[in-house]
Design a protein around this motif. Sequence first.
Motif, PDB file in Angstrom:
ATOM      1  N   THR A  27       0.837  -1.199   0.000  1.00  0.00           N
ATOM      2  CA  THR A  27       0.000   0.000   0.000  1.00  0.00           C
ATOM      3  C   THR A  27       0.872   1.249   0.000  1.00  0.00           C
ATOM      4  O   THR A  27       2.073   1.193   0.316  1.00  0.00           O
ATOM      5  N   ILE A  28       0.253   2.346  -0.323  1.00  0.00           N
ATOM      6  CA  ILE A  28       0.969   3.625  -0.292  1.00  0.00           C
ATOM      7  C   ILE A  28       1.399   3.929   1.144  1.00  0.00           C
ATOM      8  O   ILE A  28       2.492   4.438   1.372  1.00  0.00           O
ATOM      9  N   ASN A  29       0.569   3.548   2.112  1.00  0.00           N
ATOM     10  CA  ASN A  29       0.956   3.742   3.516  1.00  0.00           C
ATOM     11  C   ASN A  29       2.185   2.909   3.866  1.00  0.00           C
ATOM     12  O   ASN A  29       3.067   3.373   4.583  1.00  0.00           O
ATOM     13  N   ASP A  30       2.250   1.665   3.358  1.00  0.00           N
ATOM     14  CA  ASP A  30       3.443   0.829   3.575  1.00  0.00           C
ATOM     15  C   ASP A  30       4.675   1.513   2.989  1.00  0.00           C
ATOM     16  O   ASP A  30       5.728   1.583   3.634  1.00  0.00           O
ATOM     17  N   LEU A  31       4.542   1.979   1.756  1.00  0.00           N
ATOM     18  CA  LEU A  31       5.669   2.662   1.098  1.00  0.00           C
ATOM     19  C   LEU A  31       6.080   3.909   1.871  1.00  0.00           C
ATOM     20  O   LEU A  31       7.263   4.192   2.015  1.00  0.00           O
ATOM     21  N   SER A  32       5.099   4.627   2.346  1.00  0.00           N
ATOM     22  CA  SER A  32       5.361   5.841   3.116  1.00  0.00           C
ATOM     23  C   SER A  32       6.175   5.517   4.364  1.00  0.00           C
ATOM     24  O   SER A  32       7.169   6.187   4.660  1.00  0.00           O
ATOM     25  N   GLN A  33       5.797   4.450   5.062  1.00  0.00           N
ATOM     26  CA  GLN A  33       6.537   4.049   6.263  1.00  0.00           C
ATOM     27  C   GLN A  33       7.942   3.570   5.912  1.00  0.00           C
ATOM     28  O   GLN A  33       8.911   3.953   6.557  1.00  0.00           O
ATOM     29  N   GLN A  34       8.053   2.743   4.871  1.00  0.00           N
ATOM     30  CA  GLN A  34       9.351   2.173   4.519  1.00  0.00           C
ATOM     31  C   GLN A  34      10.331   3.213   3.981  1.00  0.00           C
ATOM     32  O   GLN A  34      11.543   3.056   4.110  1.00  0.00           O
ATOM     33  N   THR A  35       9.809   4.257   3.362  1.00  0.00           N
ATOM     34  CA  THR A  35      10.685   5.291   2.807  1.00  0.00           C
ATOM     35  C   THR A  35      10.805   6.505   3.728  1.00  0.00           C
ATOM     36  O   THR A  35      11.580   7.403   3.450  1.00  0.00           O
ATOM     37  N   GLN A  36      10.022   6.530   4.778  1.00  0.00           N
ATOM     38  CA  GLN A  36       9.987   7.644   5.723  1.00  0.00           C
ATOM     39  C   GLN A  36       9.644   8.968   5.051  1.00  0.00           C
ATOM     40  O   GLN A  36      10.212  10.015   5.369  1.00  0.00           O
ATOM     41  N   LEU A  37       8.735   8.877   4.090  1.00  0.00           N
ATOM     42  CA  LEU A  37       8.200  10.079   3.444  1.00  0.00           C
ATOM     43  C   LEU A  37       6.708  10.126   3.727  1.00  0.00           C
ATOM     44  O   LEU A  37       6.053   9.083   3.730  1.00  0.00           O
ATOM     45  N   ASN A  38       6.186  11.333   3.923  1.00  0.00           N
ATOM     46  CA  ASN A  38       4.745  11.380   4.113  1.00  0.00           C
ATOM     47  C   ASN A  38       4.052  11.036   2.798  1.00  0.00           C
ATOM     48  O   ASN A  38       4.609  11.185   1.713  1.00  0.00           O
ATOM     49  N   ARG A  39       2.861  10.541   2.934  1.00  0.00           N
ATOM     50  CA  ARG A  39       2.082  10.016   1.813  1.00  0.00           C
ATOM     51  C   ARG A  39       1.931  11.023   0.664  1.00  0.00           C
ATOM     52  O   ARG A  39       2.104  10.686  -0.505  1.00  0.00           O
ATOM     53  N   THR A  40       1.646  12.261   1.014  1.00  0.00           N
ATOM     54  CA  THR A  40       1.420  13.297   0.009  1.00  0.00           C
ATOM     55  C   THR A  40       2.691  13.558  -0.798  1.00  0.00           C
ATOM     56  O   THR A  40       2.667  13.597  -2.027  1.00  0.00           O
ATOM     57  N   LYS A  41       3.813  13.714  -0.094  1.00  0.00           N
ATOM     58  CA  LYS A  41       5.083  13.976  -0.778  1.00  0.00           C
ATOM     59  C   LYS A  41       5.480  12.775  -1.629  1.00  0.00           C
ATOM     60  O   LYS A  41       5.977  12.921  -2.743  1.00  0.00           O
ATOM     61  N   LEU A  42       5.257  11.567  -1.111  1.00  0.00           N
ATOM     62  CA  LEU A  42       5.586  10.352  -1.842  1.00  0.00           C
ATOM     63  C   LEU A  42       4.790  10.278  -3.150  1.00  0.00           C
ATOM     64  O   LEU A  42       5.350  10.064  -4.221  1.00  0.00           O
ATOM     65  N   GLN A  43       3.489  10.493  -3.064  1.00  0.00           N
ATOM     66  CA  GLN A  43       2.647  10.409  -4.260  1.00  0.00           C
ATOM     67  C   GLN A  43       2.975  11.516  -5.257  1.00  0.00           C
ATOM     68  O   GLN A  43       3.084  11.268  -6.452  1.00  0.00           O
ATOM     69  N   PHE A  44       3.138  12.719  -4.753  1.00  0.00           N
ATOM     70  CA  PHE A  44       3.468  13.849  -5.619  1.00  0.00           C
ATOM     71  C   PHE A  44       4.821  13.615  -6.290  1.00  0.00           C
ATOM     72  O   PHE A  44       4.966  13.753  -7.505  1.00  0.00           O
ATOM     73  N   GLY A  45       5.823  13.254  -5.488  1.00  0.00           N
ATOM     74  CA  GLY A  45       7.174  13.072  -6.002  1.00  0.00           C
ATOM     75  C   GLY A  45       7.271  11.924  -6.992  1.00  0.00           C
ATOM     76  O   GLY A  45       7.982  12.026  -7.998  1.00  0.00           O
ATOM     77  N   PHE A  46       6.560  10.838  -6.733  1.00  0.00           N
ATOM     78  CA  PHE A  46       6.581   9.690  -7.636  1.00  0.00           C
ATOM     79  C   PHE A  46       6.062  10.101  -9.010  1.00  0.00           C
ATOM     80  O   PHE A  46       6.685   9.820 -10.033  1.00  0.00           O
ATOM     81  N   LYS A  47       4.962  10.819  -9.011  1.00  0.00           N
ATOM     82  CA  LYS A  47       4.376  11.277 -10.282  1.00  0.00           C
ATOM     83  C   LYS A  47       5.320  12.258 -10.976  1.00  0.00           C
ATOM     84  O   LYS A  47       5.500  12.194 -12.202  1.00  0.00           O
ATOM     85  N   GLN A  48       5.958  13.143 -10.215  1.00  0.00           N
ATOM     86  CA  GLN A  48       6.906  14.108 -10.785  1.00  0.00           C
ATOM     87  C   GLN A  48       8.107  13.406 -11.420  1.00  0.00           C
ATOM     88  O   GLN A  48       8.514  13.734 -12.521  1.00  0.00           O
ATOM     89  N   LEU A  49       8.664  12.439 -10.706  1.00  0.00           N
ATOM     90  CA  LEU A  49       9.871  11.764 -11.176  1.00  0.00           C
ATOM     91  C   LEU A  49       9.622  10.790 -12.316  1.00  0.00           C
ATOM     92  O   LEU A  49      10.417  10.701 -13.247  1.00  0.00           O
ATOM     93  N   PHE A  50       8.518  10.043 -12.221  1.00  0.00           N
ATOM     94  CA  PHE A  50       8.314   8.936 -13.155  1.00  0.00           C
ATOM     95  C   PHE A  50       7.160   9.139 -14.123  1.00  0.00           C
ATOM     96  O   PHE A  50       6.927   8.307 -15.003  1.00  0.00           O
ATOM     97  N   GLY A  51       6.412  10.234 -13.960  1.00  0.00           N
ATOM     98  CA  GLY A  51       5.349  10.559 -14.910  1.00  0.00           C
ATOM     99  C   GLY A  51       4.118   9.679 -14.815  1.00  0.00           C
ATOM    100  O   GLY A  51       3.273   9.675 -15.713  1.00  0.00           O
ATOM    101  N   VAL A  52       4.015   8.930 -13.732  1.00  0.00           N
ATOM    102  CA  VAL A  52       2.891   8.010 -13.556  1.00  0.00           C
ATOM    103  C   VAL A  52       2.625   7.895 -12.050  1.00  0.00           C
ATOM    104  O   VAL A  52       3.535   8.033 -11.243  1.00  0.00           O
ATOM    105  N   SER A  53       1.365   7.680 -11.698  1.00  0.00           N
ATOM    106  CA  SER A  53       1.045   7.535 -10.276  1.00  0.00           C
ATOM    107  C   SER A  53       1.550   6.195  -9.757  1.00  0.00           C
ATOM    108  O   SER A  53       1.828   5.267 -10.529  1.00  0.00           O
ATOM    109  N   ILE A  54       1.645   6.075  -8.457  1.00  0.00           N
ATOM    110  CA  ILE A  54       2.071   4.818  -7.839  1.00  0.00           C
ATOM    111  C   ILE A  54       1.126   3.690  -8.244  1.00  0.00           C
ATOM    112  O   ILE A  54       1.570   2.603  -8.619  1.00  0.00           O
ATOM    113  N   ASP A  55      -0.164   3.945  -8.187  1.00  0.00           N
ATOM    114  CA  ASP A  55      -1.134   2.901  -8.548  1.00  0.00           C
ATOM    115  C   ASP A  55      -1.005   2.489 -10.007  1.00  0.00           C
ATOM    116  O   ASP A  55      -1.047   1.297 -10.324  1.00  0.00           O
TER     117      ASP A  55
END
Length: 113
Positions: A27-55
């Motif tokens: 889950t995104i919450n799992d990823l957030s915990q494992q990467t120590q990034l808050n959910r919002t920054k993780l989702q925003f940054g993933f889309k910025q870096l890779f051009g696609v959402s996590i899902d």
Amino acid sequence: MKLKKEDIERIRLAKDLLTKNRRYHITINDLSQQTQLNRTKLQFGFKQLFGVSIDDYRILLRMEKAKELLEQTEKSVKEISVLVGYKSMGSFSTMFKKIYSKSPTEWRNGLHG
């Protein structure tokens, strides 16, 4: 939102975790915990870096694996749908067709070329 160098490294780690564990629903919450990034920054940054959402990235990984299994094994479409993490063969087939414009069976039968 500004991404720091360490944020980018953590977002890349999230992508690696998804890639290595594509059979399991992280889950995104799992990823957030494992990467120590808050959910919002993780989702925003993933889309910025890779051009696609996590899902969407997770779906693409599953479909790539499914395509590989269709081409390289004799497993049934139902078996493959389970192997790539779908509970419903119908949902799997619908998503596969949405991405590749062919059903899994059509793909296997060589109609993708």
